[in-house]
Motif scaffolding. Structure first.
Motif, PDB file in Angstrom:
ATOM      1  N   ILE A 106      19.937  -0.696 -10.932  1.00 20.59           N
ATOM      2  CA  ILE A 106      18.532  -0.795 -11.329  1.00 20.59           C
ATOM      3  C   ILE A 106      17.617  -0.021 -10.381  1.00 20.59           C
ATOM      4  O   ILE A 106      16.791   0.792 -10.812  1.00 20.59           O
ATOM      5  CB  ILE A 106      18.096  -2.271 -11.414  1.00 20.59           C
ATOM      6  N   GLN A 107      17.744  -0.252  -9.080  1.00 21.71           N
ATOM      7  CA  GLN A 107      16.830   0.389  -8.131  1.00 21.71           C
ATOM      8  C   GLN A 107      16.985   1.908  -8.092  1.00 21.71           C
ATOM      9  O   GLN A 107      15.984   2.631  -8.222  1.00 21.71           O
ATOM     10  CB  GLN A 107      17.013  -0.203  -6.739  1.00 21.71           C
ATOM     11  N   LEU A 109      18.218   3.930 -10.351  1.00 22.97           N
ATOM     12  CA  LEU A 109      17.809   4.512 -11.632  1.00 22.97           C
ATOM     13  C   LEU A 109      16.299   4.446 -11.827  1.00 22.97           C
ATOM     14  O   LEU A 109      15.708   5.346 -12.427  1.00 22.97           O
ATOM     15  CB  LEU A 109      18.517   3.789 -12.784  1.00 22.97           C
ATOM     16  N   SER A 110      15.657   3.395 -11.309  1.00 18.02           N
ATOM     17  CA  SER A 110      14.197   3.313 -11.419  1.00 18.02           C
ATOM     18  C   SER A 110      13.525   4.391 -10.572  1.00 18.02           C
ATOM     19  O   SER A 110      12.519   4.976 -10.987  1.00 18.02           O
ATOM     20  CB  SER A 110      13.718   1.917 -10.993  1.00 18.02           C
ATOM     21  N   HIS A 111      14.087   4.688  -9.381  1.00 16.59           N
ATOM     22  CA  HIS A 111      13.543   5.773  -8.553  1.00 16.59           C
ATOM     23  C   HIS A 111      13.668   7.108  -9.275  1.00 16.59           C
ATOM     24  O   HIS A 111      12.732   7.921  -9.276  1.00 16.59           O
ATOM     25  CB  HIS A 111      14.278   5.840  -7.215  1.00 16.59           C
ATOM     26  N   GLY A 113      13.912   7.530 -12.518  1.00 17.57           N
ATOM     27  CA  GLY A 113      13.011   7.511 -13.671  1.00 17.57           C
ATOM     28  C   GLY A 113      11.577   7.827 -13.280  1.00 17.57           C
ATOM     29  O   GLY A 113      10.877   8.557 -13.994  1.00 17.57           O
ATOM     30  N   ARG A 114      11.132   7.298 -12.132  1.00 15.38           N
ATOM     31  CA  ARG A 114       9.768   7.594 -11.671  1.00 15.38           C
ATOM     32  C   ARG A 114       9.618   9.075 -11.347  1.00 15.38           C
ATOM     33  O   ARG A 114       8.591   9.694 -11.652  1.00 15.38           O
ATOM     34  CB  ARG A 114       9.424   6.732 -10.460  1.00 15.38           C
ATOM     35  N   LYS A 115      10.628   9.651 -10.699  1.00 13.60           N
ATOM     36  CA  LYS A 115      10.582  11.083 -10.384  1.00 13.60           C
ATOM     37  C   LYS A 115      10.529  11.914 -11.667  1.00 13.60           C
ATOM     38  O   LYS A 115       9.762  12.881 -11.767  1.00 13.60           O
ATOM     39  CB  LYS A 115      11.810  11.463  -9.548  1.00 13.60           C
TER      40      LYS A 115
END
Length: 210
Positions: A106-107, A109-111, A113-115
């Motif tokens: 999760i963490q 992939l979320s980083h 996704g934000r990029k």
């Protein structure tokens, strides 16, 4: 005569600069008719591009120079392959410990996704749809909401033409979305960091074993 080492360094510097300054344009399109449907994905970087179109159980993959295909590959029986994959997935046992590996993803992939969202700019969404629900009242409510937000769509990159049908349930038409990814080099570096992240690699290995 230019030494080979300097030539290689110059090519690498040129490639790095072009990856930083030349954006990637990505496009996805979906279409559905009573007879068939299709899904198209295309990405281009400068004059180089790739395109995949799936329709009627057939996948057509092309490598492009501009709009001219340089290489084409056709893969058939996609439905059969999908059924085989589905059968294999149903054979995979479900273990509670797999949730632990999913949480590890999760963490990172979320980083990523934000990029991706920081580098992405929506250029346009356009399409035409024929929409009808089983209950004509639901169709009227949906079309009323569409008419209410239509003035907002006129000043945005979104252009959707919706035709309501009140005598039968239906969803047909075409829709296309195009995005621009600036500084693709930064996205490539983020993908490399994601791939070589120890937690990500451990989580993927655990999911494969589970």
């Amino acid at each position: 005569m230019v030494p080979i080492f300097l030539l290689v360094v110059g090519i690498l510097i040129l490639l790095t600069l072009t990856l930083y300054f030349i954006p990637v344009i990505a496009q996805i399109a979906l279409g559905k008719t009573p007879e068939s449907g299709y899904l198209l994905f295309q990405a281009s970087w400068g004059v180089i591009g790739a395109r995949t179109r799936m329709e009627g159980g057939e996948s057509r993959q092309e490598f492009l120079l501009g709009e001219h295909p340089l290489y084409t590959r056709i893969v058939k029986d996609q439905k059969t392959r999908a059924l085989e994959v589905g059968e294999e997935l149903r054979k995979i046992p479900s273990h509670i410990r797999r949730a632990h590996y999913l949480l590890q993803l999760i963490q990172p992939l979320s980083h990523f996704g934000r990029k991706f969202l920081q580098l992405m700019t929506l250029q346009e969404i356009r399409g035409n749809l024929i929409v009808g629900f089983r209950n004509p009242a639901d169709t009227g409510i949906f079309y009323g909401w569409y008419c209410a937000i239509f003035p907002t769509l006129m000043v945005s990159p979104v252009c959707l033409d919706v035709t309501p049908v009140f005598d039968r349930p239906v969803l047909e038409g075409e829709i296309m979305a195009k995005v621009r990814i600036d500084r693709p080099l930064l996205l490539i570096l983020a993908m490399f960091r994601l791939f070589f992240d120890r937690d990500v690699r451990n989580a993927i290995a655990g999911l494969r074993e589970g």
